[in-house]
Design a protein around this motif. Sequence first.
Motif: not given
Length: 86
Positions: A30-34, A42-47, A58-62
């Motif tokens: 949730r922290s990485a997504y936040g 502005d891009q708001m593509q659903r990961p 640590r997190g990486q949005v994929i």
Amino acid sequence: MNPYQPNPEPTIETSESHSLLAPDLIRAARSAYGMYLKVHSDQMQRPAGVVVSQGSDRGQVIFASQPVLLPGERFVTFDEIESQMY
């Protein structure tokens, strides 16, 4: 093993195969997504989800639906992150 039968496909372990995720894993995802939302609002593509490194949290949005995970990484789907947000 029969040499005329193909080897079974390797399975990719995702968080969908686990019924419960550790709260700290969800928190890191949730922290990485936040952070992603703050920078890329502005891009708001659903990961597809977030890959979390358990050693460092640590997190990486994929955005790929079947990410390749390294040892010590866990994949948390966006649906699991979203369900914990409300």
